[in-house]
Design a protein around this motif. Structure first.
Motif, PDB file in Angstrom:
ATOM      1  N   LEU A   6      48.903  92.004  -1.916  1.00  0.00           N
ATOM      2  CA  LEU A   6      49.449  90.692  -2.266  1.00  0.00           C
ATOM      3  C   LEU A   6      49.064  89.639  -1.237  1.00  0.00           C
ATOM      4  N   LYS A   7      49.039  90.006   0.023  1.00  0.00           N
ATOM      5  CA  LYS A   7      48.619  89.047   1.059  1.00  0.00           C
ATOM      6  C   LYS A   7      47.161  88.650   0.873  1.00  0.00           C
ATOM      7  N   VAL A   8      46.310  89.610   0.531  1.00  0.00           N
ATOM      8  CA  VAL A   8      44.905  89.305   0.245  1.00  0.00           C
ATOM      9  C   VAL A   8      44.825  88.399  -0.981  1.00  0.00           C
ATOM     10  N   TRP A   9      45.622  88.693  -2.016  1.00  0.00           N
ATOM     11  CA  TRP A   9      45.630  87.872  -3.227  1.00  0.00           C
ATOM     12  C   TRP A   9      46.044  86.433  -2.908  1.00  0.00           C
ATOM     13  N   ILE A  10      47.078  86.275  -2.094  1.00  0.00           N
ATOM     14  CA  ILE A  10      47.529  84.928  -1.704  1.00  0.00           C
ATOM     15  C   ILE A  10      46.413  84.189  -0.975  1.00  0.00           C
ATOM     16  N   GLU A  11      45.779  84.838  -0.021  1.00  0.00           N
ATOM     17  CA  GLU A  11      44.726  84.196   0.769  1.00  0.00           C
ATOM     18  C   GLU A  11      43.561  83.776  -0.122  1.00  0.00           C
ATOM     19  N   ARG A  12      43.090  84.674  -0.973  1.00  0.00           N
ATOM     20  CA  ARG A  12      41.956  84.360  -1.851  1.00  0.00           C
ATOM     21  C   ARG A  12      42.326  83.279  -2.860  1.00  0.00           C
ATOM     22  N   VAL A  37      49.060  77.969  -4.072  1.00  0.00           N
ATOM     23  CA  VAL A  37      49.637  79.310  -4.076  1.00  0.00           C
ATOM     24  C   VAL A  37      50.356  79.428  -2.737  1.00  0.00           C
ATOM     25  N   LEU A  38      51.670  79.626  -2.790  1.00  0.00           N
ATOM     26  CA  LEU A  38      52.476  79.645  -1.579  1.00  0.00           C
ATOM     27  C   LEU A  38      53.013  81.045  -1.293  1.00  0.00           C
ATOM     28  N   ALA A  39      52.967  81.414  -0.027  1.00  0.00           N
ATOM     29  CA  ALA A  39      53.551  82.678   0.410  1.00  0.00           C
ATOM     30  C   ALA A  39      55.072  82.549   0.397  1.00  0.00           C
ATOM     31  N   ALA A  40      55.761  83.671   0.354  1.00  0.00           N
ATOM     32  CA  ALA A  40      57.225  83.674   0.288  1.00  0.00           C
ATOM     33  C   ALA A  40      57.836  82.930   1.476  1.00  0.00           C
ATOM     34  N   GLU A  41      57.270  83.109   2.660  1.00  0.00           N
ATOM     35  CA  GLU A  41      57.838  82.432   3.844  1.00  0.00           C
ATOM     36  C   GLU A  41      57.681  80.915   3.779  1.00  0.00           C
ATOM     37  N   LEU A  61      59.863  92.532  -7.648  1.00  0.00           N
ATOM     38  CA  LEU A  61      60.503  92.365  -6.335  1.00  0.00           C
ATOM     39  C   LEU A  61      59.458  92.366  -5.227  1.00  0.00           C
ATOM     40  N   ASP A  62      58.504  93.293  -5.304  1.00  0.00           N
ATOM     41  CA  ASP A  62      57.421  93.343  -4.314  1.00  0.00           C
ATOM     42  C   ASP A  62      56.631  92.045  -4.323  1.00  0.00           C
ATOM     43  N   PHE A  63      56.368  91.536  -5.510  1.00  0.00           N
ATOM     44  CA  PHE A  63      55.644  90.274  -5.640  1.00  0.00           C
ATOM     45  C   PHE A  63      56.382  89.157  -4.911  1.00  0.00           C
ATOM     46  N   TYR A  64      57.677  88.993  -5.215  1.00  0.00           N
ATOM     47  CA  TYR A  64      58.442  87.905  -4.611  1.00  0.00           C
ATOM     48  C   TYR A  64      58.723  88.101  -3.124  1.00  0.00           C
ATOM     49  N   ALA A  65      58.577  89.320  -2.635  1.00  0.00           N
ATOM     50  CA  ALA A  65      58.695  89.539  -1.191  1.00  0.00           C
ATOM     51  C   ALA A  65      57.514  88.912  -0.451  1.00  0.00           C
ATOM     52  N   CYS A  66      56.391  88.735  -1.156  1.00  0.00           N
ATOM     53  CA  CYS A  66      55.174  88.184  -0.537  1.00  0.00           C
ATOM     54  C   CYS A  66      54.793  86.802  -1.055  1.00  0.00           C
ATOM     55  N   VAL A  67      54.954  86.570  -2.347  1.00  0.00           N
ATOM     56  CA  VAL A  67      54.494  85.331  -2.980  1.00  0.00           C
ATOM     57  C   VAL A  67      55.704  84.471  -3.321  1.00  0.00           C
TER      58      VAL A  67
END
Length: 172
Positions: A6-12, A37-41, A61-67
């Motif tokens: 998910l972090k790679v997906w957010i960055e790309r 595209v915004l990260a969860a933080e 849940l995993d998605f929203y923990a990162c995105v």
């Protein structure tokens, strides 16, 4: 999806959406919307616990923990993955929580497009549906077969489709 994926997906996706915006006005003759595209933080959501208590599937849940949020108003008709707080409100009655009509079952609405359709995850099978043309009555989205379309077999495939669309727009 794993947090690393998910972090790679957010960055790309973030990089591609910025590239997409840079050439947009020259290509289309009008300025782009705010594609991001915004990260969860970056969103500051404390809604994961609420989502878990409301029975949201682990993948979401995993998605929203990162995105935190996806807002791509200029990608096709527009693609929006709503922030977790919006999903919580939906599960508490602001949006449909089940399908009725040609297809029956529990759903979690997590996004929309710019044409009035909603994106919903069906926990029973993991598929992502595009819902359009139905009626929202007593928590159910009543729709015929033409109003439901499986757009991805799971959330991973849905996100990969967004990334492919961004890549095709940037590379075109």
């Amino acid at each position: 999806m794993e947090p690393e994926d998910l972090k790679v997906w957010i960055e790309r996706s973030s990089r591609l959406s910025a590239e997409f915006e840079r050439g947009f006005e020259a290509r289309f003759g009008y300025p782009p919307g705010e594609n991001r595209v915004l990260a969860a933080e970056d969103v500051g959501s404390g809604d994961l616990e609420k989502l878990a208590k409301l029975g949201v599937p682990a993948g979401l849940l995993d998605f929203y923990a990162c995105v935190g949020e996806v807002s791509l108003p200029d990608l096709g008709n527009g693609v929006f993955v709503h922030p977790a707080r919006h999903v919580v409100a939906g599960l508490l009655g602001a949006l449909p929580t089940r399908l009725a009509g040609a297809t029956e079952g529990r759903i979690v609405v997590f996004g929309s497009d710019g044409g009035g359709s909603m994106f919903a995850l069906r926990p029973a099978c993991g598929s992502v549906y595009r819902l359009r043309g139905g009626a929202f009555l007593d928590g159910a989205y009543e729709v015929d077969q033409q109003g439901t379309a499986v757009v991805a077999t799971d959330l991973r495939e849905f996100l990969a489709g967004i990334l492919r669309e961004l890549e095709s727009r940037v590379l075109a």
